[in-house]
Design a protein around this motif. Structure first.
Motif, PDB file in Angstrom:
ATOM      1  N   LEU A 197       3.590  -3.678  -0.652  1.00 40.74           N
ATOM      2  CA  LEU A 197       2.980  -3.928  -1.955  1.00 40.74           C
ATOM      3  C   LEU A 197       4.029  -3.879  -3.067  1.00 40.74           C
ATOM      4  N   GLN A 198       4.997  -2.980  -2.949  1.00 42.17           N
ATOM      5  CA  GLN A 198       6.069  -2.942  -3.945  1.00 42.17           C
ATOM      6  C   GLN A 198       6.893  -4.221  -3.918  1.00 42.17           C
ATOM      7  N   ARG A 199       7.208  -4.692  -2.723  1.00 41.47           N
ATOM      8  CA  ARG A 199       7.983  -5.936  -2.606  1.00 41.47           C
ATOM      9  C   ARG A 199       7.234  -7.109  -3.238  1.00 41.47           C
ATOM     10  N   LEU A 200       5.901  -7.054  -3.173  1.00 39.97           N
ATOM     11  CA  LEU A 200       5.078  -8.109  -3.752  1.00 39.97           C
ATOM     12  C   LEU A 200       4.851  -7.917  -5.250  1.00 39.97           C
ATOM     13  N   GLY A 201       5.396  -6.829  -5.808  1.00 38.75           N
ATOM     14  CA  GLY A 201       5.230  -6.562  -7.227  1.00 38.75           C
ATOM     15  C   GLY A 201       3.913  -5.913  -7.587  1.00 38.75           C
ATOM     16  N   TYR A 247      13.590  -6.161 -11.806  1.00 36.27           N
ATOM     17  CA  TYR A 247      12.758  -7.278 -11.345  1.00 36.27           C
ATOM     18  C   TYR A 247      11.431  -6.746 -10.806  1.00 36.27           C
ATOM     19  N   GLY A 248      10.376  -7.524 -11.048  1.00 34.85           N
ATOM     20  CA  GLY A 248       9.045  -7.077 -10.636  1.00 34.85           C
ATOM     21  C   GLY A 248       8.793  -7.175  -9.149  1.00 34.85           C
ATOM     22  N   THR A 249       9.440  -8.147  -8.474  1.00 35.69           N
ATOM     23  CA  THR A 249       9.221  -8.342  -7.037  1.00 35.69           C
ATOM     24  C   THR A 249      10.555  -8.411  -6.305  1.00 35.69           C
ATOM     25  N   TRP A 250      10.496  -8.148  -5.005  1.00 35.44           N
ATOM     26  CA  TRP A 250      11.709  -8.226  -4.188  1.00 35.44           C
ATOM     27  C   TRP A 250      12.260  -9.648  -4.117  1.00 35.44           C
ATOM     28  N   ASP A 295       9.218   1.517  -9.997  1.00 30.31           N
ATOM     29  CA  ASP A 295       8.343   0.506 -10.598  1.00 30.31           C
ATOM     30  C   ASP A 295       9.071  -0.821 -10.799  1.00 30.31           C
ATOM     31  N   HIS A 296      10.250  -0.991 -10.167  1.00 34.53           N
ATOM     32  CA  HIS A 296      10.977  -2.254 -10.270  1.00 34.53           C
ATOM     33  C   HIS A 296      12.041  -2.304  -9.178  1.00 34.53           C
ATOM     34  N   PHE A 297      12.640  -3.489  -9.003  1.00 37.95           N
ATOM     35  CA  PHE A 297      13.770  -3.660  -8.090  1.00 37.95           C
ATOM     36  C   PHE A 297      15.018  -3.963  -8.903  1.00 37.95           C
ATOM     37  N   SER A 298      16.161  -3.544  -8.380  1.00 34.00           N
ATOM     38  CA  SER A 298      17.451  -3.855  -8.986  1.00 34.00           C
ATOM     39  C   SER A 298      18.417  -4.304  -7.901  1.00 34.00           C
ATOM     40  N   ILE A 299      19.566  -4.811  -8.325  1.00 31.18           N
ATOM     41  CA  ILE A 299      20.614  -5.216  -7.394  1.00 31.18           C
ATOM     42  C   ILE A 299      21.711  -4.158  -7.434  1.00 31.18           C
ATOM     43  N   TRP A 309       2.772  -2.860  -7.981  1.00 30.20           N
ATOM     44  CA  TRP A 309       3.218  -1.472  -8.096  1.00 30.20           C
ATOM     45  C   TRP A 309       2.049  -0.490  -8.220  1.00 30.20           C
ATOM     46  N   THR A 310       1.007  -0.877  -8.938  1.00 29.13           N
ATOM     47  CA  THR A 310      -0.156   0.016  -9.097  1.00 29.13           C
ATOM     48  C   THR A 310      -0.858   0.237  -7.761  1.00 29.13           C
ATOM     49  N   ASP A 311      -1.039  -0.854  -6.996  1.00 28.33           N
ATOM     50  CA  ASP A 311      -1.668  -0.720  -5.681  1.00 28.33           C
ATOM     51  C   ASP A 311      -0.811   0.137  -4.753  1.00 28.33           C
ATOM     52  N   ALA A 312       0.497  -0.049  -4.841  1.00 27.34           N
ATOM     53  CA  ALA A 312       1.404   0.744  -4.008  1.00 27.34           C
ATOM     54  C   ALA A 312       1.282   2.230  -4.343  1.00 27.34           C
ATOM     55  N   LYS A 313       1.231   2.542  -5.628  1.00 26.18           N
ATOM     56  CA  LYS A 313       1.103   3.948  -6.025  1.00 26.18           C
ATOM     57  C   LYS A 313      -0.212   4.541  -5.525  1.00 26.18           C
ATOM     58  N   GLY A 314      -1.263   3.719  -5.506  1.00 28.05           N
ATOM     59  CA  GLY A 314      -2.536   4.200  -4.985  1.00 28.05           C
ATOM     60  C   GLY A 314      -2.443   4.579  -3.515  1.00 28.05           C
ATOM     61  N   ARG A 315      -1.763   3.755  -2.718  1.00 23.18           N
ATOM     62  CA  ARG A 315      -1.598   4.052  -1.295  1.00 23.18           C
ATOM     63  C   ARG A 315      -0.737   5.290  -1.092  1.00 23.18           C
ATOM     64  N   LEU A 316       0.317   5.419  -1.885  1.00 24.41           N
ATOM     65  CA  LEU A 316       1.193   6.585  -1.754  1.00 24.41           C
ATOM     66  C   LEU A 316       0.475   7.860  -2.170  1.00 24.41           C
ATOM     67  N   THR A 317      -0.335   7.778  -3.213  1.00 20.58           N
ATOM     68  CA  THR A 317      -1.108   8.943  -3.652  1.00 20.58           C
ATOM     69  C   THR A 317      -2.089   9.369  -2.568  1.00 20.58           C
ATOM     70  N   THR A 318      -2.705   8.387  -1.901  1.00 21.28           N
ATOM     71  CA  THR A 318      -3.617   8.687  -0.800  1.00 21.28           C
ATOM     72  C   THR A 318      -2.887   9.394   0.335  1.00 21.28           C
ATOM     73  N   LEU A 319      -1.704   8.896   0.667  1.00 22.56           N
ATOM     74  CA  LEU A 319      -0.904   9.517   1.731  1.00 22.56           C
ATOM     75  C   LEU A 319      -0.624  10.985   1.401  1.00 22.56           C
ATOM     76  N   LEU A 320      -0.171  11.239   0.181  1.00 20.28           N
ATOM     77  CA  LEU A 320       0.178  12.610  -0.214  1.00 20.28           C
ATOM     78  C   LEU A 320      -1.046  13.523  -0.236  1.00 20.28           C
ATOM     79  N   ALA A 321      -2.199  12.966  -0.604  1.00 21.10           N
ATOM     80  CA  ALA A 321      -3.422  13.773  -0.674  1.00 21.10           C
ATOM     81  C   ALA A 321      -3.993  14.066   0.705  1.00 21.10           C
TER      82      ALA A 321
END
Length: 260
Positions: A148-152, A233-236, A184-188, A154-166
């Protein structure tokens, strides 16, 4: 002789084999040997054993488990195309065990993710989570968050990660999930140094050449690293394309890589 030939024909027509049928003890020994080889990462040894078990017991409840194990062996051997062929057949089989299908989706999703096929990976991993099977849910959640992060998203990705931690307070994947949660972004990344002055010099050199760069601190087992990075960058795919463009223009080395 004629009777034997006719009997063989009937067996073949019925989908049976005239080969000797294994006893229950022989079957258990074969399964044990396959599992031992699989758990020891001896996939080339385990694969034909699982294939034979699935073939010998076409109506057994564990047939689908053996089919999945064979696909996993192929993946472990680096034969991803063959593995995906088996996995797709299993995932599309309406009579297949639903628990095994969920696991097959998890494996297929990971193969797609590692190959950079983000949309198929996302679809398969989401099906694995929704399938009700006994998948390694924490691992699937982490892989899905990465996709989900690679697809940009980021909010959905954080939701999945929060679920994992909980849901998994004792999961060994918690450190990785916690780290990803802060992105919340990609860099080179174009360089990494132990000395902050070296990182600053490279960042200033790139900026003077028309490529705005910055330095960030990243820790590893050897201590802090001062990483020089370019862009947000927003996406990979966006970041990867920018990296290729910069490398083609000689602005960054060809071994630069994309990081979240």
């Amino acid at each position: 002789m004629r009777i034997a030939i006719l009997l063989s024909a009937v067996l073949l027509a019925a989908g049976c084999s005239s080969a000797p049928v294994r006893t229950a003890d022989e079957w258990r020994r074969s399964e044990s040997a396959a599992d031992t080889a699989y758990l020891g990462d001896r996939f080339a040894e385990a694969r034909p054993l699982y294939a034979a078990l699935a073939t010998d017991h076409p109506t057994d409840a564990r047939r689908d488990h053996f089919r999945l194990r064979e696909a996993q062996c192929l993946a472990g051997m680096g034969r991803a195309v063959e593995a995906m062929s088996l996995l797709d057949a299993l995932r599309q089989d309406v009579e297949a065990d639903r628990v095994v299908v969920a696991r097959a989706n998890a494996v297929a999703g990971e193969i797609h993710r590692l190959a950079g096929r983000d949309e198929p990976a996302r679809a398969a991993l989401e099906k694995a989570l929704d399938g009700g099977g006994e998948v390694k849910r924490d691992a699937v959640l982490l892989s899905l968050a990465r996709v989900l992060q690679r697809l940009g998203k980021w909010t959905d990705a954080k939701g999945r990660l929060t679920t994992l931690l909980a849901e998994f307070p004792l999961s060994p994947l918690r450190p990785a999930a916690t780290e990803l949660l802060g992105f919340d972004h990609f860099s080179i990344q174009v360089g990494a140094f132990r000395a902050p002055t070296s990182a600053l010099e490279l960042a200033e050199k790139l900026t003077r050449s028309g490529v705005p760069a910055f330095s960030e601190t990243s820790g590893d087992d050897g201590g802090d690293l001062y990483c020089v990075r370019v862009g947000r960058y927003g996406t990979w795919p966006e970041a990867n394309q920018a990296k290729q463009d910069l490398a083609r223009r000689g602005k960054v080395a060809r071994d630069a890589f994309v990081v979240p």
